[in-house]
Each structure stands twice: as C-alpha cells, then as structure tokens.
Design a protein around this motif. Structure first.
Motif, PDB file in Angstrom:
ATOM      1  N   HIS A 159       8.125   1.797  45.070  1.00  0.00           N
ATOM      2  CA  HIS A 159       9.466   0.709  45.588  1.00  0.00           C
ATOM      3  C   HIS A 159      10.423   1.103  44.816  1.00  0.00           C
ATOM      4  O   HIS A 159      11.728   1.597  45.743  1.00  0.00           O
ATOM      5  CB  HIS A 159       9.102  -0.779  45.355  1.00  0.00           C
ATOM      6  N   ALA A 160      10.316   2.057  43.408  1.00  0.00           N
ATOM      7  CA  ALA A 160      11.870   2.293  43.377  1.00  0.00           C
ATOM      8  C   ALA A 160      12.098   3.365  43.601  1.00  0.00           C
ATOM      9  O   ALA A 160      13.837   3.752  43.857  1.00  0.00           O
ATOM     10  CB  ALA A 160      11.638   2.345  41.545  1.00  0.00           C
ATOM     11  N   LEU A 161      11.728   4.380  44.218  1.00  0.00           N
ATOM     12  CA  LEU A 161      11.654   5.847  44.791  1.00  0.00           C
ATOM     13  C   LEU A 161      12.494   5.723  45.852  1.00  0.00           C
ATOM     14  O   LEU A 161      13.384   6.328  46.674  1.00  0.00           O
ATOM     15  CB  LEU A 161      10.592   6.686  44.643  1.00  0.00           C
ATOM     16  N   THR A 162      11.830   4.772  47.098  1.00  0.00           N
ATOM     17  CA  THR A 162      12.173   4.133  48.238  1.00  0.00           C
ATOM     18  C   THR A 162      13.584   3.623  48.063  1.00  0.00           C
ATOM     19  O   THR A 162      14.479   3.861  48.626  1.00  0.00           O
ATOM     20  CB  THR A 162      11.130   2.839  48.528  1.00  0.00           C
ATOM     21  N   ARG A 163      13.894   2.646  47.466  1.00  0.00           N
ATOM     22  CA  ARG A 163      14.986   2.717  47.027  1.00  0.00           C
ATOM     23  C   ARG A 163      15.984   2.808  47.373  1.00  0.00           C
ATOM     24  O   ARG A 163      16.888   2.855  47.540  1.00  0.00           O
ATOM     25  CB  ARG A 163      15.482   0.744  45.974  1.00  0.00           C
TER      26      ARG A 163
END
Length: 256
Positions: free
Chosen positions: A103-107
């Motif tokens: 999720h951190a990568l996607t954001r």
C-alpha cells in the motif's frame, strides 16, 4: 511465535515485497503457508467475499472443501483485539491497523505519476520504487497479476520521477531513477530516453550519443527494430549540424 494470541496494534506490519513477513512490534509471527496466502490475498484486495477467497486459494477442490479449508486457515491466524482479519457479513477484510508495504508503494508511485512529488527540496523516493518484487517465487495466477501490475506502476513512476528531477535541475538523481528503470526492464525505451535526457541536461552529449547507440544495437539484436522517432528527435535537437552529419542515425527522416 505461531498461531498465538496477540494484540494487533498499530505497529502490526506485513511485508509482501520480497519474502512474506508478518511482524507485531519487533516480533515476527510465523504463519503456515495457507495463512500466508490468505493474508496476502486479503491485503492486496482489501475486501473479498468468502466464496471468492475460498475459490481463489483452493481452486481444485469442491466449494464445500474450499470453505472448510478457509475456516481452518482463519482459525489458525494469530488472534487478538482487534482481530487481524475482520468479518462483515460474507465479506472478509484485514484490519485497518495492519500496515502493508504494498500500500505504501502504491500510494507513493501513484503520487509521483500524478505529479504530486517530490518537491525539489526533498530526497526522491528511490528506495521504495526500486525495492523487491511482490512475493518472488510465488507462481499462483493472482500473485502473477498483482506482481505485473505493481511492476508496471513502478516503471511508470520511475519514468515520471526521472523527468521531474531533470526539470528540477537534479540530473544526477534523475539518472538514478532512469537506470533503475533500465535495470528493471532493459528493453524499455522510455527508461533509456530518461538516461539520455539526464546526460543532455548535464551537457554530456557524447555520453548521450554513446548510450543511444548502445540501446539501438540492443533493440536491433533483440527485436529487430529501431528506436522510436521520438527518441531520435530528442538527440537531434541537441546535435550541432557538424555532429549530426557524423551521426545520421540520430537525424529524423522525412516521416519522423
């Protein structure tokens, strides 16, 4: 720690980029393979119906058997308050308290692609954009699809980041982003254009020409095609007439 009663706190973290790892605070929790698959799938999809989850994780057995395997796997997960996996009717979801690296990568990647960062005073998020792939070694179809989605998102973010850093007058960092894209996909032209653009931003026309020539050979050897007219124009705009005469391959043709 395995199948233990734990308190799922804001420090609960799940790593899916690289090897699977679940951690509460400083303590790593060991899960059985089915527990890992279940938690990974739920974390990637966020909300999943029981039927879909059971059918995806156990596709080669009857629906009744698959639901039984799902119940057993859920029972074996670490238990605490709030629970790691929440039920809402027939829908399952991971607790919002669980921090997931995907999720951190996607954001971050979406923010870069949307043109929301980084400011010129900040260090670019190269570490997150150049990390490990999603669950390497897992070959189930749902993992392969998510892995490719994240790979493409990362590549687009690296292209955009390199362009942004060049515009900010930070060609050395732009080069890092561009080369990360080249390493991830050696035949991706946009990554090689970013490398050349960074060289040109520093006034290193000779190195830009050398890189273009190397990519042109690679593309011919591997695919039997030429770089795009867009790439050719990029170099042609920087070449003085005398240099252009010595590098006809960098001069656009009539249809470029």
């Amino acid at each position: 720690m395995s199948e233990a009663i734990v308190n799922v706190s804001p420090s609960a973290q799940l790593w899916l980029l690289g090897q699977f790892r679940l951690q509460f605070g400083t303590e790593t929790v060991a899960l059985c393979r089915n527990g890992q698959r279940l938690l990974a799938f739920l974390s990637l999809r966020e909300r999943v119906a029981r039927t879909v989850l059971a059918g995806t994780l156990w596709p080669e057995v009857t629906e009744e058997h698959a639901r039984g395997s799902l119940r057993t796997t859920l029972w074996k997960l670490p238990r605490g308050e709030p629970p790691l996996v929440r039920c809402c009717g027939d829908v399952l979801m991971v607790t919002p308290d669980l921090r997931v690296d995907v999720h951190a990568l996607t954001r971050t990647a979406l923010s870069v692609v949307a043109g929301c960062g980084p400011p010129s005073c900040c260090h670019p998020p190269l570490g997150l954009l150049t990390g490990d792939d999603l669950l390497p070694g897992w070959d189930e179809e749902w993992v392969l699809l998510e892995r490719e989605r994240l790979r493409q998102l990362r590549l687009h973010a690296l292209d955009t980041l390199a362009d942004t850093l060049i515009q900010q007058g930070r060609p050395a960092l732009a080069m890092e982003a561009a080369w990360a894209g080249v390493r991830a996909e050696p035949l991706r032209e946009s990554a090689h254009r970013a490398v050349v653009s960074a060289h040109l931003a520093e006034g290193n026309v000779c190195e830009a020409l050398r890189h273009y020539a190397a990519f042109r050979r690679l593309l011919n050897d591997e695919l039997g095609v030429e770089p795009s007219p867009r790439f050719t124009r990029l170099l042609a705009e920087w070449l003085p007439p005398r240099a252009a005469a010595g590098h006809p391959e960098c001069v656009p043709g009539p249809t470029a």
